[in-house]
Design an enzyme around this catalytic site. Sequence first.
Site, short mmCIF file in Angstrom:
data_model
loop_
_atom_site.label_atom_id
_atom_site.label_comp_id
_atom_site.label_asym_id
_atom_site.label_seq_id
_atom_site.Cartn_x
_atom_site.Cartn_y
_atom_site.Cartn_z
N CYS A 2 0.82 -1.19 0.00
CA CYS A 2 0.00 0.00 0.00
C CYS A 2 0.87 1.25 0.00
CB CYS A 2 -0.94 0.09 1.20
SG CYS A 2 -2.03 -1.32 1.35
N ARG A 27 4.12 -0.22 -4.73
CA ARG A 27 3.87 -0.75 -3.39
C ARG A 27 2.60 -1.58 -3.32
NH1 ARG A 27 6.81 1.91 0.52
NH2 ARG A 27 5.37 1.23 2.10
N TRP A 75 -2.55 -2.88 -1.63
CA TRP A 75 -2.15 -4.28 -1.76
C TRP A 75 -2.96 -5.00 -0.68
CZ3 TRP A 75 0.00 -8.23 1.16
CH2 TRP A 75 0.54 -9.32 0.43
N ASN A 101 -1.89 2.06 5.67
CA ASN A 101 -0.96 1.03 5.21
C ASN A 101 -0.53 0.25 6.44
OD1 ASN A 101 1.19 -0.44 4.14
ND2 ASN A 101 2.62 1.28 4.31
N GLY A 102 -0.80 -1.06 6.47
CA GLY A 102 -0.42 -1.87 7.63
C GLY A 102 -1.53 -2.86 7.95
N GLU A 487 18.01 -17.31 -7.19
CA GLU A 487 17.59 -15.97 -7.60
C GLU A 487 17.09 -15.97 -9.05
OE1 GLU A 487 16.80 -13.34 -6.20
OE2 GLU A 487 17.00 -11.75 -7.67
N LYS A 491 13.34 -14.81 -10.12
CA LYS A 491 13.06 -13.76 -11.12
C LYS A 491 12.03 -14.26 -12.12
CE LYS A 491 14.18 -10.91 -9.60
NZ LYS A 491 14.67 -10.87 -8.35
N GLU A 494 8.49 -14.61 -10.46
CA GLU A 494 7.88 -13.33 -10.08
C GLU A 494 7.19 -12.65 -11.25
OE1 GLU A 494 10.38 -11.02 -6.70
OE2 GLU A 494 11.50 -11.48 -8.49
N HIS A 510 18.53 -36.27 -6.01
CA HIS A 510 17.75 -36.72 -4.86
C HIS A 510 16.27 -36.35 -4.99
CE1 HIS A 510 21.40 -37.94 -2.90
NE2 HIS A 510 21.92 -36.74 -3.12
N LYS A 609 6.45 -4.28 -3.87
CA LYS A 609 7.89 -4.06 -3.73
C LYS A 609 8.31 -3.97 -2.27
CE LYS A 609 11.84 -2.66 -5.65
NZ LYS A 609 12.47 -3.90 -6.11
C1 G6P Z 1 9.32 -8.29 -1.77
C2 G6P Z 1 9.88 -7.86 -3.11
C3 G6P Z 1 11.19 -8.59 -3.38
C4 G6P Z 1 12.16 -8.36 -2.24
C5 G6P Z 1 11.56 -8.75 -0.89
C6 G6P Z 1 12.44 -8.28 0.25
O1 G6P Z 1 8.90 -9.61 -1.83
O2 G6P Z 1 8.94 -8.12 -4.14
O3 G6P Z 1 11.75 -8.10 -4.59
O4 G6P Z 1 13.32 -9.12 -2.47
O5 G6P Z 1 10.29 -8.13 -0.73
O6 G6P Z 1 12.44 -6.88 0.25
P1 G6P Z 1 13.57 -5.99 0.86
O7 G6P Z 1 13.12 -4.59 0.58
O8 G6P Z 1 13.61 -6.28 2.33
O9 G6P Z 1 14.85 -6.32 0.19
#
Ligand code: G6P
Length: 614
Positions: A2, A27, A75, A101-102, A487, A491, A494, A510, A609
């Site tokens: 949010c 956000r 969100w 937000n929260g 990672e 990617k 996501e 395994h 984000k």
């Molecule tokens: C969310 C974002 C990710 C990020 C994660 C941790 O899930 O979509 O891209 O890696 O949060 O966020 P931070 O700001 O703590 O790195």
Amino acid sequence: MCGIVGYIGNQNAYPILIKGLHRLEYRGYDSAGIALTSQNGNLSIYKTKGRVADLEEFCKNKDISGTIGIAHTRWATHGEPNNINAHPHYSESENIALIHNGIIENYAVLKQQLIQNGYHFQSNTDTEVLVQLIEYIKILNKTDLFHAVQLTLNEIIGAYAIAVIEKGKTDEIIVARKSSPLVLGIGDDEYFIASDASPIIEYTNKVIYLEDEEIALVSRNEKPKIVTVKNIEKTHEIIQLEMNLSQLEKGGYDHFMLKEIFEQPQTLRDCMRGRIDVSFNHVVLSGIIDHKERFLNARRIIILACGTSWHAGLVGKYLFESFCKIPVEVEYSSEFRYRNPVIYQDDVVIAISQSGETADTLAAIELARKSGAFIYGICNVVGSSIARNTHTGSYTHVGPEIGVASTKAFTAQLVVLSMMSLCLGREKRTIDEKRYRELLKELNHIPEKVETILKSNDSINDLSKIFTYAHNFIYLGRGFNYPVALEGALKLKEISYIHAEGYPAAEMKHGPIALIDMEMPVVAIATDNKMYDKVISNIQEIKARNGCVIAVVNENDTIIKSIADYVIEVPSTEDCFEPLLNIIPLQLLSYHIAVNKKRDVDMPRNLAKSVTVE
Ligand code: G6P
């Protein structure tokens, strides 16, 4: 999670609020809304499911006048994304409007009490409880809005950043925060409110970061009055922001993510600037040097992070154990905070977070701090909550990262961890001086090697077309490249919504090997390091089962080129810096597959984000 924006001043609030929402859309983006108070004191709320652009469409032909207003991009946590659950929410009388937000954890009990007192609820949100309670308390105590908000927040358990306005009051906004960020921008006779500085920067670079449990009365032409929920007066230093507007624009790229991938040579240089001595003699990281004793006497390092930052932390473990001979544990913040971890006073905790606002990481470091551990933060957002709640730390200095899938922040986190481990290894004398200098010299060459990889963008785009319709992917890597496999898979998941798993290459036999067939692309990170021969064997095992292998190899490779179905070349480097290079083609591959699938790359579904709820 949010985004909230507010404005009070002499300009029309609507365009400022809408622009601010666009900046904060990363956000959360499942619904959006706005509340405006017009010159004659009328309070109107417009809100809709969907993006900020949908809200703009919805507001056409509506009365959007007024120089005071609040706005929200959501969100969803409580209640599905729909028009009713969108913020702002009205109180029972529709005299008060609030954005939040929260998460309000005790909302259910409070809601029950309010219903018993004749209040009616429209939405399924926890937020509506907050605005109804404010009105209830205001009437009960015959008090003004500011004090009603203050009294209400004393009843609340949970996290909040809120902004509240009242019908008939054209000269004040009340804001408050706890565990969710809130910034106050100070202009000339005008104030801006936002979840982060990005909506504010084009109007002013003077800001105040509210602290937890603080409430501010923001009035036109007056200094904000800031007190705690317990009514202790607070004064705040005004901070000058260094961000600039061009950092918030796409700069000719189709997506922020692509721009951010291509920015990496520069962001890596920015991250190293002033920290690696030009003669490559040493790393100057004041966070380590100034607290040398804590690091030299560390019994253990605990790395806390979530998501991509956790993957960077895993590379950090390999770095610290190699160069500093300190045992390292890498923990998901969300697990650590709830599992009664054993924390020693001589532990050093490294919290990694791009946003510096991730709720789980904030709570985890709080727990570690209470046990006496020393906390070092690696954050990107300057002035963020995690940056302010650590003993010391290093910023990654990559500028705002807008694409929800993290790219440039990840590689900069790796650079900070590399510099930290080399700096500490040298202080501890656990790394040989000659080797230390060689490594620093190589680290300095990484940005130009990233530039070389970026030249393969077109061929990676061609490759992506072959795999657009794959349903599953496996990513394999070993040693320093195991976190890269994780990672790379993250990617892809996501932004393309293709199922992908990252695995240590040797663990494949395994279990995951049962999944291998012609339909399952396997991305093998197979650059020439001490695990090279082992990875060749793992690739052979896949080929023996008709698997399709895309291998990331070094430019001079011949063996894997003859076995794999497709290869992506990267320059060679030291083993410990391979993640910095090998992740780049995987970022590009995910990006192009997602674009081919017409996904919303910068705002993938269900994600946000900055995760300020647990
Ligand atoms: C969310 C974002 C990710 C990020 C994660 C941790 O899930 O979509 O891209 O890696 O949060 O966020 P931070 O700001 O703590 O790195």
